[in-house]
Design a protein around this motif. Structure first.
Motif, PDB file in Angstrom:
ATOM      1  N   GLN A   3       0.844  -1.184   0.000  1.00 51.07           N
ATOM      2  CA  GLN A   3       0.000   0.000   0.000  1.00 51.07           C
ATOM      3  C   GLN A   3       0.880   1.235   0.000  1.00 51.07           C
ATOM      4  O   GLN A   3       1.900   1.279   0.691  1.00 51.07           O
ATOM      5  CB  GLN A   3      -0.929   0.023   1.207  1.00 51.07           C
ATOM      6  CG  GLN A   3      -1.984   1.110   1.168  1.00 51.07           C
ATOM      7  CD  GLN A   3      -2.989   0.988   2.305  1.00 51.07           C
ATOM      8  OE1 GLN A   3      -2.759   0.275   3.274  1.00 51.07           O
ATOM      9  NE2 GLN A   3      -4.121   1.680   2.185  1.00 51.07           N
ATOM     10  N   LEU A   4       0.488   2.219  -0.789  1.00 57.22           N
ATOM     11  CA  LEU A   4       1.198   3.490  -0.872  1.00 57.22           C
ATOM     12  C   LEU A   4       0.186   4.601  -0.623  1.00 57.22           C
ATOM     13  O   LEU A   4      -0.867   4.632  -1.271  1.00 57.22           O
ATOM     14  CB  LEU A   4       1.833   3.665  -2.249  1.00 57.22           C
ATOM     15  CG  LEU A   4       2.831   2.586  -2.683  1.00 57.22           C
ATOM     16  CD1 LEU A   4       3.161   2.727  -4.174  1.00 57.22           C
ATOM     17  CD2 LEU A   4       4.095   2.664  -1.861  1.00 57.22           C
ATOM     18  N   VAL A   5       0.512   5.512   0.282  1.00 54.89           N
ATOM     19  CA  VAL A   5      -0.403   6.606   0.596  1.00 54.89           C
ATOM     20  C   VAL A   5       0.357   7.918   0.495  1.00 54.89           C
ATOM     21  O   VAL A   5       1.278   8.177   1.284  1.00 54.89           O
ATOM     22  CB  VAL A   5      -1.008   6.442   1.999  1.00 54.89           C
ATOM     23  CG1 VAL A   5      -1.939   7.617   2.300  1.00 54.89           C
ATOM     24  CG2 VAL A   5      -1.755   5.126   2.125  1.00 54.89           C
ATOM     25  N   GLU A   6      -0.047   8.732  -0.482  1.00 56.58           N
ATOM     26  CA  GLU A   6       0.590  10.034  -0.686  1.00 56.58           C
ATOM     27  C   GLU A   6      -0.142  11.116   0.104  1.00 56.58           C
ATOM     28  O   GLU A   6      -1.345  11.008   0.372  1.00 56.58           O
ATOM     29  CB  GLU A   6       0.578  10.434  -2.171  1.00 56.58           C
ATOM     30  CG  GLU A   6       1.220   9.451  -3.114  1.00 56.58           C
ATOM     31  CD  GLU A   6       0.216   8.526  -3.778  1.00 56.58           C
ATOM     32  OE1 GLU A   6       0.484   8.049  -4.901  1.00 56.58           O
ATOM     33  OE2 GLU A   6      -0.853   8.293  -3.173  1.00 56.58           O
ATOM     34  N   SER A   7       0.598  12.149   0.426  1.00 52.53           N
ATOM     35  CA  SER A   7       0.018  13.326   1.070  1.00 52.53           C
ATOM     36  C   SER A   7       0.933  14.506   0.806  1.00 52.53           C
ATOM     37  O   SER A   7       2.062  14.340   0.331  1.00 52.53           O
ATOM     38  CB  SER A   7      -0.157  13.104   2.571  1.00 52.53           C
ATOM     39  OG  SER A   7       1.101  12.908   3.195  1.00 52.53           O
ATOM     40  N   GLY A   8       0.429  15.701   1.129  1.00 51.59           N
ATOM     41  CA  GLY A   8       1.253  16.897   1.033  1.00 51.59           C
ATOM     42  C   GLY A   8       0.941  17.800  -0.141  1.00 51.59           C
ATOM     43  O   GLY A   8       1.542  18.869  -0.274  1.00 51.59           O
ATOM     44  N   ASN A 110       6.863   0.327 -12.036  1.00 53.95           N
ATOM     45  CA  ASN A 110       5.637   0.296 -12.839  1.00 53.95           C
ATOM     46  C   ASN A 110       4.737  -0.827 -12.352  1.00 53.95           C
ATOM     47  O   ASN A 110       4.250  -1.637 -13.152  1.00 53.95           O
ATOM     48  CB  ASN A 110       5.983   0.101 -14.314  1.00 53.95           C
ATOM     49  CG  ASN A 110       4.767   0.274 -15.205  1.00 53.95           C
ATOM     50  OD1 ASN A 110       3.855   1.006 -14.879  1.00 53.95           O
ATOM     51  ND2 ASN A 110       4.754  -0.408 -16.327  1.00 53.95           N
ATOM     52  N   ASP A 111       4.498  -0.870 -11.030  1.00 58.90           N
ATOM     53  CA  ASP A 111       3.697  -1.979 -10.510  1.00 58.90           C
ATOM     54  C   ASP A 111       2.643  -1.485  -9.527  1.00 58.90           C
ATOM     55  O   ASP A 111       1.454  -1.568  -9.797  1.00 58.90           O
ATOM     56  CB  ASP A 111       4.612  -3.018  -9.851  1.00 58.90           C
ATOM     57  CG  ASP A 111       3.918  -4.335  -9.608  1.00 58.90           C
ATOM     58  OD1 ASP A 111       4.559  -5.262  -9.104  1.00 58.90           O
ATOM     59  OD2 ASP A 111       2.719  -4.460  -9.932  1.00 58.90           O
ATOM     60  N   TYR A 112       3.052  -0.951  -8.399  1.00 60.54           N
ATOM     61  CA  TYR A 112       2.114  -0.494  -7.371  1.00 60.54           C
ATOM     62  C   TYR A 112       2.017   1.024  -7.395  1.00 60.54           C
ATOM     63  O   TYR A 112       3.007   1.716  -7.629  1.00 60.54           O
ATOM     64  CB  TYR A 112       2.572  -0.956  -5.988  1.00 60.54           C
ATOM     65  CG  TYR A 112       2.646  -2.453  -5.845  1.00 60.54           C
ATOM     66  CD1 TYR A 112       3.867  -3.109  -5.902  1.00 60.54           C
ATOM     67  CD2 TYR A 112       1.493  -3.215  -5.663  1.00 60.54           C
ATOM     68  CE1 TYR A 112       3.949  -4.483  -5.780  1.00 60.54           C
ATOM     69  CE2 TYR A 112       1.562  -4.595  -5.528  1.00 60.54           C
ATOM     70  CZ  TYR A 112       2.790  -5.218  -5.591  1.00 60.54           C
ATOM     71  OH  TYR A 112       2.863  -6.578  -5.471  1.00 60.54           O
ATOM     72  N   TRP A 113       0.807   1.508  -7.106  1.00 60.57           N
ATOM     73  CA  TRP A 113       0.547   2.951  -7.138  1.00 60.57           C
ATOM     74  C   TRP A 113      -0.284   3.389  -5.950  1.00 60.57           C
ATOM     75  O   TRP A 113      -1.138   2.631  -5.473  1.00 60.57           O
ATOM     76  CB  TRP A 113      -0.201   3.312  -8.423  1.00 60.57           C
ATOM     77  CG  TRP A 113       0.510   2.844  -9.644  1.00 60.57           C
ATOM     78  CD1 TRP A 113       0.275   1.707 -10.352  1.00 60.57           C
ATOM     79  CD2 TRP A 113       1.611   3.494 -10.299  1.00 60.57           C
ATOM     80  NE1 TRP A 113       1.148   1.592 -11.401  1.00 60.57           N
ATOM     81  CE2 TRP A 113       1.981   2.683 -11.393  1.00 60.57           C
ATOM     82  CE3 TRP A 113       2.310   4.674 -10.063  1.00 60.57           C
ATOM     83  CZ2 TRP A 113       3.021   3.020 -12.251  1.00 60.57           C
ATOM     84  CZ3 TRP A 113       3.346   5.008 -10.916  1.00 60.57           C
ATOM     85  CH2 TRP A 113       3.699   4.187 -11.991  1.00 60.57           C
ATOM     86  N   GLY A 114      -0.048   4.611  -5.532  1.00 54.92           N
ATOM     87  CA  GLY A 114      -0.907   5.206  -4.531  1.00 54.92           C
ATOM     88  C   GLY A 114      -2.115   5.846  -5.191  1.00 54.92           C
ATOM     89  O   GLY A 114      -2.292   5.771  -6.411  1.00 54.92           O
ATOM     90  N   GLN A 115      -2.915   6.521  -4.367  1.00 56.67           N
ATOM     91  CA  GLN A 115      -4.149   7.130  -4.887  1.00 56.67           C
ATOM     92  C   GLN A 115      -3.911   8.505  -5.481  1.00 56.67           C
ATOM     93  O   GLN A 115      -4.769   9.055  -6.163  1.00 56.67           O
ATOM     94  CB  GLN A 115      -5.201   7.213  -3.764  1.00 56.67           C
ATOM     95  CG  GLN A 115      -5.061   8.417  -2.835  1.00 56.67           C
ATOM     96  CD  GLN A 115      -3.845   8.357  -1.925  1.00 56.67           C
ATOM     97  OE1 GLN A 115      -3.183   7.322  -1.793  1.00 56.67           O
ATOM     98  NE2 GLN A 115      -3.541   9.481  -1.265  1.00 56.67           N
TER      99      GLN A 115
END
Length: 123
Positions: A3-8, A110-115
């Motif tokens: 899981q990847l979670v971006e913020s900022g 090029n596999d997992y991505w955040g929202q």
């Protein structure tokens, strides 16, 4: 699971700065290539800055060289994107990406991505 979670993200005036964060879970950064990507309105997602710890290789999109830097804190399992001297053309949704090092073609994952997190730069 991964899981990847971006913020900022946010709204900033041209010339300003932002730092994006990507908190990774389900895997250790040591074994993955990481990257930041962006998608501008009406355009495809493109790589901005990528790093692969397997050989220390780094990819920079030409237009961000000297303005953007990427770093990671393995203890916090977090990747950062520091963006300085932002311009309106930097506007877009920024995504964090990951891929196990041994499967990466080139430097960028090029596999997992955040929202994604929205960055808007006003002129």
């Amino acid at each position: 699971q991964v899981q990847l979670v971006e913020s900022g993200g946010g709204l900033v005036q041209a010339g300003g700065s932002l730092t994006l964060s990507c908190v990774a879970s389900g895997f250790a950064l040591d074994y993955y290539a990481m990257g930041w990507f962006r998608q501008a309105p009406g355009k495809e997602r493109e790589a901005v800055l990528c790093f692969s710890s397997s050989d220390g290789s780094t990819y920079y999109k030409d237009s961000v060289k000297g303005r953007f830097t990427m770093s990671q804190d393995n203890e916090k399992n977090t990747v950062y994107l520091r963006m300085n001297s932002l311009q309106p053309e930097d506007t877009g949704v920024y995504y964090c990406g990951a891929e196990r090092i041994e499967y990466v073609i080139g430097t960028c994952p090029n596999d997992y991505w955040g929202q994604g997190t929205q960055v808007t730069v006003s002129s």
